[in-house]
Write an enzyme that holds these catalytic residues in place. Structure first.
Site, PDB file in Angstrom:
ATOM      1  N   ASP A   9      44.196  59.298  55.994  1.00 17.21           N
ATOM      2  CA  ASP A   9      43.902  60.229  56.906  1.00 17.21           C
ATOM      3  C   ASP A   9      43.019  61.244  56.229  1.00 17.21           C
ATOM      4  OD1 ASP A   9      46.047  61.068  55.047  1.00 17.21           O
ATOM      5  OD2 ASP A   9      46.948  62.336  56.206  1.00 17.21           O
ATOM      6  N   HIS A 243      47.736  62.393  44.477  1.00 15.00           N
ATOM      7  CA  HIS A 243      48.723  61.954  45.325  1.00 15.00           C
ATOM      8  C   HIS A 243      48.182  60.538  45.532  1.00 15.00           C
ATOM      9  CE1 HIS A 243      51.592  64.978  46.092  1.00 15.00           C
ATOM     10  NE2 HIS A 243      50.774  65.645  46.519  1.00 15.00           N
TER      11      HIS A 243
HETATM   12  C1  BDR Z   1      50.137  63.036  51.052  1.00 16.30           C
HETATM   13  O1  BDR Z   1      50.103  64.140  52.120  1.00 16.30           O
HETATM   14  C2  BDR Z   1      48.673  64.258  52.626  1.00 16.30           C
HETATM   15  O2  BDR Z   1      48.451  65.844  52.619  1.00 16.30           O
HETATM   16  C3  BDR Z   1      47.985  63.811  51.272  1.00 16.30           C
HETATM   17  O3  BDR Z   1      46.612  63.482  51.589  1.00 16.30           O
HETATM   18  C4  BDR Z   1      48.836  62.798  50.662  1.00 16.30           C
HETATM   19  O4  BDR Z   1      48.683  61.543  51.460  1.00 16.30           O
HETATM   20  C5  BDR Z   1      50.858  64.006  50.138  1.00 16.30           C
HETATM   21  O5  BDR Z   1      52.108  64.327  50.308  1.00 16.30           O
HETATM   22 CA    CA Z   2      46.580  61.045  52.539  1.00 18.86          CA
END
Ligand code: BDR
Ligand code: CA
Length: 323
Positions: A9, A243
């Site tokens: 995303d 992340h």
């Molecule tokens: C996840 O949430 C999204 O905002 C980031 O891209 C990551 O995949 C972290 O909690």
């Molecule tokens: Ca993400």
């Protein structure tokens, strides 16, 4: 060689993960499938196309879910985290590449047919596209070699939720889809907040990427400025967790992670909506909710500095080859 479908995303941190996949020598990127999340589906797809143009990524882009399958936690998009355009509001050119006609879920089905038993799906957004692919084709689960998820939080290392005290953003954005996926029998590895919050990027690290990783490093450092500002507003420090790229690190260097194997469920309603909970084979529970659920591999520990070094090496080596 790892054959990868990247479901995302895009997203500031998704973009860095995509660059790692693009530049890692041992990865063949088969397809990019998008989903709403960090921004609208129009914007996340547009961001994937722009990344293709800017960095010469050949993999086709397939547009996916504009909404969750079931109820999700919260509404709208996290503009305060990823900016209006999902990429930290840096200036972006209009995309020249075109999106494919096939919807993402169908593309997941077709690409895994072409690479039966070989394709690894890395999902770093909510799991809507994956759940839809499971629904479209009962053989999908068996054809995927491995699904690596960035998502979830189990409370290890004192890290729990980031959108509620117990829920992580990706799982919370479609808990029902996540629970379908966890119960699908696929071979799953989960890289959640338990480990991503142990891998911390700070300003000197960003500066080092800017200096040694060519255009990719400059792009990552510029887009992450917004992300660092957001995290500064939370903690008072210009530091952010790694992340989505942690899922790529797990693919490339699983030995940097400590794992356990347990069945996992996602909570789909109530105050704990979006929480991920693993079973525990030490006890005889009254609840049978985790019985008959295939075990997932859950990351519970990580060598954070080594992961950061791995990422910088991949990006800087790629920059040197191109210069
Ligand atoms: C996840 O949430 C999204 O905002 C980031 O891209 C990551 O995949 C972290 O909690
Ligand atoms: Ca993400």
């Amino acid at each position: 060689m790892h054959s990868v479908i990247f479901d995302n995303d895009i997203g500031i941190d998704d973009a860095m993960a995509l660059l790692l996949l693009h530049y890692a020598e041992s990865v063949e990127l088969l397809a990019i499938t998008t989903r709403f999340g960090n921004a609208s589906i129009t914007d996340t797809t547009c961001n994937a196309l722009i990344m293709k143009d800017l960095f010469g990524i050949e993999a086709p882009v397939f547009q996916g879910a504009a909404a969750s399958i079931g109820k999700r936690l919260g509404e709208g998009f996290p503009i305060h985290v990823h900016g209006e355009n999902g990429l930290g509001d840096i200036d972006l050119p209009a995309p020249q590449s075109k999106v494919e006609a096939l919807p993402a879920a169908e593309a997941l089905v077709e690409v895994t047919k072409e690479h039966d038993g070989e394709a690894i799906v890395i999902a770093v957004g909510g799991l809507t596209n994956i759940a839809q692919a499971l629904d479209l084709d009962s053989n999908f689960a068996g054809r995927v070699k491995r699904l690596i998820i960035m998502g979830g939080a189990f409370g290890y290392n004192r890290h729990s939720g980031n959108v509620s005290p117990v829920a992580e953003a990706n799982i919370a954005s479609d808990p029902q889809a996540a629970d379908i996926v966890f119960r699908s029998g696929m071979t799953i590895a989960i890289v959640g907040l338990d480990v991503t919050h142990e891998i911390i990027m700070d300003r000197p690290y960003m500066q080092s990427l800017r200096e040694c990783a060519g255009e990719a490093g400059k792009f990552i450092a510029s887009s992450h400025q917004y992300y660092l500002d957001f995290h500064h507003s939370l903690s008072g420090r210009f530091e952010c967790p790694l992340h989505d790229s942690a899922a790529i690190a797990y693919l490339l260097a699983p030995d940097l992670f400590t794992t356990i194997n347990q069945p996992v469920r996602a909570v789909t309603e109530g105050i704990a909506m979006g929480q991920t909970i693993h079973g525990d084979d030490l006890r005889e529970y009254v609840s049978s909710a985790w019985d008959d659920v295939t075990e997932s591999t859950i990351c519970i520990g990580v060598d954070g500095p080594a992961v950061l070094e791995l990422c910088r090496n991949i990006l800087s080596k790629a920059a040197k080859i191109r210069d």
